[in-house]
Design a protein around this motif. Structure first.
Motif, PDB file in Angstrom:
ATOM      1  N   THR A 172       0.829  -1.206   0.000  1.00 24.38           N
ATOM      2  CA  THR A 172       0.000   0.000   0.000  1.00 24.38           C
ATOM      3  C   THR A 172       0.863   1.255   0.000  1.00 24.38           C
ATOM      4  OG1 THR A 172      -1.824  -1.109   1.127  1.00 24.38           O
ATOM      5  CG2 THR A 172      -1.747   1.288   1.295  1.00 24.38           C
ATOM      6  N   ASP A 173       1.944   1.241   0.783  1.00 27.34           N
ATOM      7  CA  ASP A 173       2.846   2.390   0.807  1.00 27.34           C
ATOM      8  C   ASP A 173       3.532   2.596  -0.537  1.00 27.34           C
ATOM      9  OD1 ASP A 173       2.685   3.378   3.561  1.00 27.34           O
ATOM     10  OD2 ASP A 173       3.523   1.432   4.104  1.00 27.34           O
ATOM     11  N   LEU A 174       3.851   1.507  -1.226  1.00 24.82           N
ATOM     12  CA  LEU A 174       4.478   1.644  -2.545  1.00 24.82           C
ATOM     13  C   LEU A 174       3.558   2.435  -3.481  1.00 24.82           C
ATOM     14  CD1 LEU A 174       5.882  -1.972  -3.143  1.00 24.82           C
ATOM     15  CD2 LEU A 174       7.083   0.004  -2.181  1.00 24.82           C
ATOM     16  N   LEU A 175       2.267   2.141  -3.428  1.00 24.31           N
ATOM     17  CA  LEU A 175       1.311   2.820  -4.301  1.00 24.31           C
ATOM     18  C   LEU A 175       1.094   4.266  -3.867  1.00 24.31           C
ATOM     19  CD1 LEU A 175      -1.340  -0.016  -4.796  1.00 24.31           C
ATOM     20  CD2 LEU A 175       0.703   0.488  -6.163  1.00 24.31           C
ATOM     21  N   CYS A 176       1.153   4.512  -2.557  1.00 19.59           N
ATOM     22  CA  CYS A 176       1.057   5.895  -2.084  1.00 19.59           C
ATOM     23  C   CYS A 176       2.299   6.688  -2.478  1.00 19.59           C
ATOM     24  CB  CYS A 176       0.889   5.927  -0.570  1.00 19.59           C
ATOM     25  SG  CYS A 176      -0.770   5.543   0.012  1.00 19.59           S
ATOM     26  N   ALA A 177       3.446   6.042  -2.361  1.00 17.65           N
ATOM     27  CA  ALA A 177       4.706   6.745  -2.649  1.00 17.65           C
ATOM     28  C   ALA A 177       4.804   7.141  -4.113  1.00 17.65           C
ATOM     29  CB  ALA A 177       5.887   5.865  -2.254  1.00 17.65           C
ATOM     30  N   ASP A 178       4.266   6.335  -5.028  1.00 21.22           N
ATOM     31  CA  ASP A 178       4.379   6.679  -6.451  1.00 21.22           C
ATOM     32  C   ASP A 178       3.167   7.444  -6.972  1.00 21.22           C
ATOM     33  OD1 ASP A 178       2.321   4.890  -6.958  1.00 21.22           O
ATOM     34  OD2 ASP A 178       3.538   3.454  -8.069  1.00 21.22           O
ATOM     35  N   ALA A 227       8.151  -5.059  -8.231  1.00 23.15           N
ATOM     36  CA  ALA A 227       8.373  -6.273  -9.013  1.00 23.15           C
ATOM     37  C   ALA A 227       8.211  -7.523  -8.144  1.00 23.15           C
ATOM     38  CB  ALA A 227       9.750  -6.248  -9.656  1.00 23.15           C
ATOM     39  N   LEU A 228       8.626  -7.442  -6.870  1.00 25.28           N
ATOM     40  CA  LEU A 228       8.461  -8.579  -5.965  1.00 25.28           C
ATOM     41  C   LEU A 228       6.986  -8.909  -5.763  1.00 25.28           C
ATOM     42  CD1 LEU A 228      11.114  -7.759  -3.187  1.00 25.28           C
ATOM     43  CD2 LEU A 228      11.269  -9.521  -4.962  1.00 25.28           C
ATOM     44  N   VAL A 229       6.165  -7.888  -5.628  1.00 21.99           N
ATOM     45  CA  VAL A 229       4.730  -8.103  -5.456  1.00 21.99           C
ATOM     46  C   VAL A 229       4.143  -8.754  -6.704  1.00 21.99           C
ATOM     47  CG1 VAL A 229       2.499  -6.986  -5.057  1.00 21.99           C
ATOM     48  CG2 VAL A 229       4.538  -6.164  -3.856  1.00 21.99           C
ATOM     49  N   VAL A 230       4.505  -8.227  -7.868  1.00 23.26           N
ATOM     50  CA  VAL A 230       4.001  -8.788  -9.132  1.00 23.26           C
ATOM     51  C   VAL A 230       4.440 -10.237  -9.288  1.00 23.26           C
ATOM     52  CG1 VAL A 230       4.223  -8.653 -11.647  1.00 23.26           C
ATOM     53  CG2 VAL A 230       3.817  -6.571 -10.309  1.00 23.26           C
ATOM     54  N   ASP A 231       5.709 -10.526  -8.970  1.00 29.14           N
ATOM     55  CA  ASP A 231       6.224 -11.892  -9.118  1.00 29.14           C
ATOM     56  C   ASP A 231       5.467 -12.874  -8.223  1.00 29.14           C
ATOM     57  OD1 ASP A 231       8.055 -10.998 -10.941  1.00 29.14           O
ATOM     58  OD2 ASP A 231       9.763 -10.992  -9.562  1.00 29.14           O
ATOM     59  N   ARG A 232       5.136 -12.441  -6.993  1.00 25.47           N
ATOM     60  CA  ARG A 232       4.420 -13.357  -6.099  1.00 25.47           C
ATOM     61  C   ARG A 232       3.006 -13.614  -6.610  1.00 25.47           C
ATOM     62  NH1 ARG A 232       4.922 -12.615   0.274  1.00 25.47           N
ATOM     63  NH2 ARG A 232       7.079 -13.086  -0.351  1.00 25.47           N
ATOM     64  N   ILE A 233       2.355 -12.598  -7.143  1.00 28.87           N
ATOM     65  CA  ILE A 233       1.018 -12.791  -7.716  1.00 28.87           C
ATOM     66  C   ILE A 233       1.074 -13.777  -8.875  1.00 28.87           C
ATOM     67  CG2 ILE A 233      -0.821 -11.672  -9.030  1.00 28.87           C
ATOM     68  CD1 ILE A 233      -0.300  -9.142  -7.370  1.00 28.87           C
ATOM     69  N   PRO A 256     -10.347 -17.341 -16.699  1.00 26.93           N
ATOM     70  CA  PRO A 256      -9.820 -16.007 -16.419  1.00 26.93           C
ATOM     71  C   PRO A 256      -9.564 -15.823 -14.930  1.00 26.93           C
ATOM     72  CG  PRO A 256     -12.181 -15.885 -16.686  1.00 26.93           C
ATOM     73  CD  PRO A 256     -11.798 -17.313 -17.004  1.00 26.93           C
ATOM     74  N   VAL A 257      -8.688 -14.898 -14.593  1.00 20.90           N
ATOM     75  CA  VAL A 257      -8.481 -14.505 -13.211  1.00 20.90           C
ATOM     76  C   VAL A 257      -9.345 -13.281 -12.934  1.00 20.90           C
ATOM     77  CG1 VAL A 257      -6.842 -13.518 -11.570  1.00 20.90           C
ATOM     78  CG2 VAL A 257      -6.167 -15.460 -12.979  1.00 20.90           C
ATOM     79  N   ILE A 258     -10.158 -13.377 -11.910  1.00 20.36           N
ATOM     80  CA  ILE A 258     -11.022 -12.258 -11.515  1.00 20.36           C
ATOM     81  C   ILE A 258     -10.428 -11.670 -10.236  1.00 20.36           C
ATOM     82  CG2 ILE A 258     -13.355 -11.557 -10.929  1.00 20.36           C
ATOM     83  CD1 ILE A 258     -14.271 -14.196 -12.322  1.00 20.36           C
ATOM     84  N   ALA A 259      -9.886 -10.475 -10.344  1.00 24.62           N
ATOM     85  CA  ALA A 259      -9.168  -9.860  -9.230  1.00 24.62           C
ATOM     86  C   ALA A 259     -10.076  -8.905  -8.480  1.00 24.62           C
ATOM     87  CB  ALA A 259      -7.943  -9.120  -9.752  1.00 24.62           C
ATOM     88  N   LYS A 314      -6.966  -3.572  -8.312  1.00 25.10           N
ATOM     89  CA  LYS A 314      -6.910  -2.951  -9.634  1.00 25.10           C
ATOM     90  C   LYS A 314      -5.501  -2.529 -10.008  1.00 25.10           C
ATOM     91  CE  LYS A 314      -9.180   0.392 -12.630  1.00 25.10           C
ATOM     92  NZ  LYS A 314     -10.291   1.357 -12.756  1.00 25.10           N
ATOM     93  N   THR A 315      -4.800  -1.878  -9.092  1.00 28.57           N
ATOM     94  CA  THR A 315      -3.453  -1.397  -9.411  1.00 28.57           C
ATOM     95  C   THR A 315      -2.495  -2.545  -9.635  1.00 28.57           C
ATOM     96  OG1 THR A 315      -3.856   0.575  -8.081  1.00 28.57           O
ATOM     97  CG2 THR A 315      -1.570   0.058  -8.622  1.00 28.57           C
ATOM     98  N   TRP A 316      -2.506  -3.535  -8.745  1.00 28.71           N
ATOM     99  CA  TRP A 316      -1.519  -4.607  -8.845  1.00 28.71           C
ATOM    100  C   TRP A 316      -1.779  -5.512 -10.036  1.00 28.71           C
ATOM    101  CZ3 TRP A 316       2.817  -3.721  -6.840  1.00 28.71           C
ATOM    102  CH2 TRP A 316       2.928  -3.007  -5.650  1.00 28.71           C
ATOM    103  N   TYR A 317      -3.032  -5.826 -10.309  1.00 30.99           N
ATOM    104  CA  TYR A 317      -3.300  -6.725 -11.437  1.00 30.99           C
ATOM    105  C   TYR A 317      -3.176  -6.011 -12.775  1.00 30.99           C
ATOM    106  CZ  TYR A 317      -4.262 -10.655  -8.454  1.00 30.99           C
ATOM    107  OH  TYR A 317      -4.111 -11.689  -7.552  1.00 30.99           O
TER     108      TYR A 317
END
Length: 565
Positions: A348-354, A389-395, A414-417, A423-426
């Protein structure tokens, strides 16, 4: 003369998650979200979170809340799950009839008494009334609830009911028998389920009362339901006696809501919350259930639940610097942007920071990013990119490359997120990762769990079994905690079908004013021996439901039954 406009009839759905309590007003006729809102979950008093989530409701498309009539209220809650995981159940005694099951039990207050039922449902060792009386009177002062469990009680419940009757003569405290919660063999898991359920009843009483008070304060007179772990509904009255059925209700509601919002009949649902991501599968409107029941903490239960895969990744997952690079843990910490420690960093902080999220303290997230990048000796922008990238890789690894979903028809699902961070991560996964599935992030994804609660339906399942009875060369029908003997197989099957259907219909109708439809099916099981086929048993299932979603156990049953519980 103008015709008075009739208020829209909506369902109020509320989901109490680990981080937020979400609420929606859902119109079942138009299949649309009319209003939505969310508030912080108050774990010490869930009533406050429910209060505030209702207060936060805001119209989605110009609707006037004053024009809405609430016809039903449905909640999903983490209360039972949290109480079991944290060992907060009330002191509970256990009276075992016959032998003790192998394995740990969730109570130290255990008494054993004589009595035995065999696998055909016949009594082979009678009970001693004096022994029952002694066990009950010695246990009552030490506990707040009592569980009663006998090895073959699912085939003949007479012994458990006899013990319950004695307890009722001495006390009004909660009493739960094993056969009341499960018809499955498996003495240990059924006993565990019974003890845990009994320990939750004093806890759920307060929650049920709080919900009633909350609705009364707002003038809401509609019937109130809770979502069970299998995605079906139960009335407040039912949950008051069977609170354990609400474990994992949140993830089940999320799966249902995702399918409704995505307007599809099949998919892999990935619900990203604050602490974990839960995934589950729906195939052709059928929610896959766990083959063995829900496991909570160390305890395996016989409670029906959605088949879930859970991994440690949520908006509040901890990130820390190590060896010059960020490390993504599986632990939860409060995000810096929402009042957490100033050096703690989360997705969450990563998304706030950017700048992707602006509703919280952006400066706090940027400080945490700067702090950790300096500790790592890295440029802040590079550190941010590596952490994302670490978050994306784990997903990708845990959702898109999951082996359970990679074969046959499932490979095309399909993947339903859903979930607040989804929304941001997927979107990042779709843009930056090499994935071969469609990704759907439906409208109202952030409150899909509450939508699932609002759209859940009543469904009661009752199973019966007809097997040969070697002692009489006839047949025995096992249904509803009873074993009834017949000379003719067809008569036994007809009885099992009728009884199972009536029990399922009654259980569903007792939940409230819904229109219930009951279907009964049976299947003959045969075993091949050499070139001949031998009749083994007939399996009967009655399903009474008010909705369209089917709950399908993913279970490979044995061709023959072992002679133990």
């Amino acid at each position: 003369m103008t015709k008075e406009k009739k208020p829209a009839a909506c369902v109020l759905g509320i989901d109490t998650g680990g981080t937020t309590t979400d609420a929606v007003l859902y119109d079942p006729l138009t299949e649309t979200v009319v209003a939505k809102g969310m508030a912080p979950t108050t774990r010490q008093d869930l009533k406050n979170g429910i209060h505030h989530s209702i207060d936060s409701l805001r119209p989605v498309s110009g609707a006037k809340l004053s024009d809405i009539q609430i016809e039903k209220v449905v909640l999903s809650t983490t209360l039972a799950t949290n109480a079991i995981v944290e060992g907060q159940g009330r002191p509970t005694g256990l009276i075992l009839i016959g032998s003790r099951p192998k394995g740990d039990l969730p109570t130290d207050q255990v008494a054993q008494i004589t009595g035995k039922i065999n696998i055909k449902g016949r009594e082979t060792e009678p009970m001693d009334p004096d022994e029952i009386e002694k066990a009950v009177t010695q246990m009552l002062p030490k506990v707040e609830a009592i569980a009663v469990s006998g090895m073959m009680s699912v085939r003949n419940n007479a012994h458990e009911l006899a013990v319950k009757k004695v307890i009722r003569c001495h006390s009004k405290m909660p009493v739960v028998c094993g056969h009341e919660l499960s018809s499955k063999l498996g003495y240990h898991d059924r006993t565990v389920t019974t003890v845990l359920n009994a320990s939750l009843i004093p806890i759920i009483e307060g929650f049920v009362q709080a919900v009633r008070e909350t609705m009364a304060e707002r003038g809401i007179a509609a019937p109130v339901y809770l979502v069970k772990g299998d995605g079906a509904l139960a009335s407040l009255e039912t949950i008051a006696s069977k609170p354990i059925e609400t474990i994992l209700s949140g993830p089940a509601a999320s799966i249902l809501g995702a399918m409704v919002l995505a307007k599809t009949d099949s998919g892999i649902v990935a619900d990203m919350g604050g602490t974990t991501t839960d995934t589950g599968v729906v195939r052709h409107h059928s929610l896959t259930l766990s083959p063995v029941g829900a496991k909570v903490g160390q305890w395996q239960t016989q409670v029906d639940s959605a088949k879930l895969s859970t991994f440690g990744l949520g908006g509040d997952t901890e990130i820390y610097p190590d060896a010059g690079a960020p490390v993504l843990t599986t632990h939860r910490v409060p995000p810096a942007c929402r009042g957490g420690a100033k050096e703690d960093l989360t997705p969450t902080d990563l998304l706030c920071a950017d700048g992707s999220l602006t509703q919280w303290d952006t400066a706090a997230s940027q400080y945490a990013l700067q702090f950790q990048s300096r500790r790592a000796g890295a440029d802040a922008a590079d550190y941010l990119s590596q952490a994302k990238a670490l978050v994306v890789d784990r997903i990708v690894a845990r959702v898109f490359n999951e082996a359970d979903y990679s074969e046959g028809e499932d490979a095309k699902l399909p993947v339903i997120a859903i979930g607040a961070p989804a929304k941001t991560w997927y979107t990042l996964v779709q843009n930056e990762a090499d994935v071969h599935r469609d990704i759907l992030v439906p409208e109202h994804f952030e409150v899909a769990n509450a939508v699932g609660a609002a759209t859940a339906a009543i469904e009661e399942r009752v199973e019966a079994l007809v097997r040969p009875d070697e002692a009489t060369e006839g047949y025995v029908a096992h249904v509803g905690g009873r074993s009834v003997f017949f000379e003719d197989k067809d008569e036994a099957v007809a009885f099992a079908r009728k009884e199972a259907g009536q029990i399922a219909q009654h259980q569903a109708e007792s939940q409230g004013p819904e229109t219930i439809h009951t279907d009964v099916t049976d299947e003959d099981i045969q075993q091949k021996i050499g070139w001949r086929w031998r009749y083994v048993e007939t399996r009967v299932q009655a399903v009474a439901r008010s909705g369209h979603l089917t709950l399908v156990p993913e279970e490979e049953k044995p061709a023959f039954e072992k002679n133990f519980d």
